[in-house]
Scaffold this motif. Structure first.
Motif, short mmCIF file in Angstrom:
data_model
loop_
_atom_site.label_atom_id
_atom_site.label_comp_id
_atom_site.label_asym_id
_atom_site.label_seq_id
_atom_site.Cartn_x
_atom_site.Cartn_y
_atom_site.Cartn_z
N VAL A 71 59.25 20.48 24.73
CA VAL A 71 59.65 21.89 24.66
C VAL A 71 61.18 21.94 24.58
CG1 VAL A 71 57.64 22.77 25.87
CG2 VAL A 71 59.64 22.08 27.19
N PRO A 72 61.72 22.89 23.80
CA PRO A 72 63.19 22.99 23.69
C PRO A 72 63.80 23.58 24.96
CG PRO A 72 62.14 24.75 22.45
CD PRO A 72 61.03 23.87 22.95
N ILE A 73 64.92 23.02 25.38
CA ILE A 73 65.62 23.55 26.56
C ILE A 73 67.06 23.95 26.22
CG2 ILE A 73 64.21 22.29 28.22
CD1 ILE A 73 66.45 20.21 28.42
N SER A 74 67.54 23.59 25.05
CA SER A 74 68.87 24.01 24.59
C SER A 74 68.93 23.80 23.09
CB SER A 74 69.98 23.22 25.29
OG SER A 74 70.03 21.88 24.82
N TRP A 75 70.09 24.07 22.51
CA TRP A 75 70.24 23.92 21.07
C TRP A 75 70.29 22.45 20.65
CZ3 TRP A 75 74.44 21.34 18.97
CH2 TRP A 75 75.52 21.13 19.83
N LYS A 76 70.39 21.55 21.62
CA LYS A 76 70.48 20.13 21.26
C LYS A 76 69.56 19.22 22.08
CE LYS A 76 74.50 19.29 24.26
NZ LYS A 76 75.87 18.74 24.31
N GLU A 77 68.63 19.80 22.84
CA GLU A 77 67.76 18.96 23.66
C GLU A 77 66.34 19.48 23.74
OE1 GLU A 77 70.07 16.57 27.15
OE2 GLU A 77 69.90 18.74 27.44
N PHE A 78 65.39 18.54 23.78
CA PHE A 78 63.99 18.81 24.10
C PHE A 78 63.67 18.09 25.41
CE2 PHE A 78 63.50 19.89 19.63
CZ PHE A 78 62.46 20.81 19.63
N ARG A 79 62.67 18.61 26.12
CA ARG A 79 62.22 17.96 27.36
C ARG A 79 60.74 17.66 27.28
NH1 ARG A 79 63.88 21.20 32.00
NH2 ARG A 79 65.67 19.80 32.17
N ASP A 80 60.37 16.47 27.73
CA ASP A 80 58.97 16.10 27.86
C ASP A 80 58.42 16.77 29.12
OD1 ASP A 80 56.54 14.81 28.50
OD2 ASP A 80 57.16 12.98 27.45
N PRO A 81 57.47 17.71 29.00
CA PRO A 81 56.97 18.42 30.19
C PRO A 81 56.18 17.53 31.14
CG PRO A 81 55.63 18.96 28.28
CD PRO A 81 56.79 18.15 27.77
N VAL A 82 55.77 16.35 30.67
CA VAL A 82 54.99 15.44 31.51
C VAL A 82 55.89 14.52 32.32
CG1 VAL A 82 53.23 13.63 31.53
CG2 VAL A 82 53.05 15.52 29.91
N THR A 83 56.85 13.88 31.64
CA THR A 83 57.72 12.92 32.32
C THR A 83 59.04 13.53 32.79
OG1 THR A 83 58.83 12.23 30.26
CG2 THR A 83 56.76 11.11 30.85
N GLY A 84 59.42 14.67 32.20
CA GLY A 84 60.69 15.29 32.56
C GLY A 84 61.88 14.71 31.83
N GLU A 85 61.67 13.69 31.00
CA GLU A 85 62.75 13.07 30.25
C GLU A 85 63.21 13.99 29.12
OE1 GLU A 85 64.27 10.17 30.93
OE2 GLU A 85 63.01 9.97 32.72
N THR A 86 64.49 13.93 28.78
CA THR A 86 65.04 14.75 27.70
C THR A 86 65.44 13.86 26.53
OG1 THR A 86 67.30 14.63 28.62
CG2 THR A 86 65.90 16.49 29.30
N GLU A 87 65.39 14.44 25.33
CA GLU A 87 65.80 13.74 24.11
C GLU A 87 66.63 14.70 23.27
OE1 GLU A 87 62.65 11.90 21.94
OE2 GLU A 87 61.69 11.06 23.73
N THR A 88 67.63 14.16 22.58
CA THR A 88 68.50 14.98 21.76
C THR A 88 67.86 15.26 20.41
OG1 THR A 88 69.65 13.03 20.89
CG2 THR A 88 70.58 14.09 22.85
N ARG A 89 68.09 16.47 19.92
CA ARG A 89 67.65 16.89 18.60
C ARG A 89 68.57 18.02 18.13
NH1 ARG A 89 64.27 13.40 19.71
NH2 ARG A 89 62.14 13.24 18.90
N LYS A 90 68.52 18.33 16.84
CA LYS A 90 69.15 19.54 16.32
C LYS A 90 68.06 20.61 16.41
CE LYS A 90 71.17 22.67 13.67
NZ LYS A 90 70.68 24.06 13.61
N VAL A 91 68.03 21.33 17.51
CA VAL A 91 66.92 22.21 17.84
C VAL A 91 67.04 23.54 17.10
CG1 VAL A 91 65.66 23.35 19.72
CG2 VAL A 91 66.80 21.15 20.13
#
Length: 221
Positions: free
Chosen positions: A197-217
């Motif tokens: 799920v997107p959490i900012s203009w440059k990050e997504f978060r895995d709702p299961v693990t809580g880990e974040t990954e960068t993207r051009k959201v």
């Protein structure tokens, strides 16, 4: 808000105050989003299997999986098939596609759906009948600080992206741009395979693990 005739993964469908999430959808920040491509439907009757957070009497939003169609078919305005139609993008059209290759200076995208100019990706989408390829070059990823763009931080293979056609390009690829708040990655899976799920203009978060990954959201429509 009215439901779209054709929803794409990551597309906003409606608030959780009006609907309950069903198969093919997911809940995030009090809103319901599409998890699959297809035609959203609602029902006030309980589905065969119980669904968490479903309140009695609240319409349940579901998106059934699309049946396999022949290469010469598309989804019409009401979700029906229109044969012998070939949708090709034009300059100014918004498209949705899947990232198939990431390189240092560009991203290759397999275009799946085309929206006509002026719809902004919110109108009726037409599924591409043929294999349509697009390229997002490094300088077209965002509007500012283009020299600082790292393609690998903005996209990953398998991401679904919303972009606009800026040029017909060469003989094999359309040139696409994600330089806009509403353009970019609309759905991504984490390294663990979970829909993020997107959490900012440059990050997504895995709702299961809580880990974040960068993207051009892409900003949800």
């Amino acid at each position: 808000m009215s439901l779209p005739a054709l929803a794409l993964p990551g597309q906003l469908l409606g608030p959780s105050s009006s609907y309950a999430p069903g198969p093919g959808t997911h809940l995030h920040a009090s809103n319901i989003y599409a998890s699959l491509s297809g035609r959203p439907t609602t029902t006030i009757h309980p589905p065969p299997l119980p669904i968490k957070n479903t309140l009695p009497g609240k319409p349940v939003l579901t998106i059934p999986r699309l049946p396999s169609a022949s290469p010469s078919a598309e989804l019409g305005p009401v979700g029906g098939r229109v044969s012998n139609t070939n949708a090709l993008p034009r300059v100014g059209d918004v498209v949705v596609g899947k990232v198939v290759r990431c390189m240092v200076r560009q991203v290759n995208v397999a275009v799946m759906v085309v929206y006509t100019s002026g719809s902004g990706g919110e109108g009726e989408g037409v599924v591409c009948a043929d294999d349509v390829q697009g390229v997002v070059r490094r300088e077209d990823v965002r509007a500012t600080e283009k020299d600082k763009v790292l393609v690998g931080e903005g996209f990953r293979v398998g991401d679904l992206v919303r972009a606009v056609v800026i040029s017909l390009g060469d003989q094999s690829n359309y040139y696409l741009s994600t330089a806009g708040n509403e353009l970019g990655v609309i759905m991504a899976r984490s390294e663990d395979g979970n829909i993020m799920v997107p959490i900012s203009w440059k990050e997504f978060r895995d709702p299961v693990t809580g880990e974040t990954e960068t993207r051009k959201v892409a900003k949800p429509l």
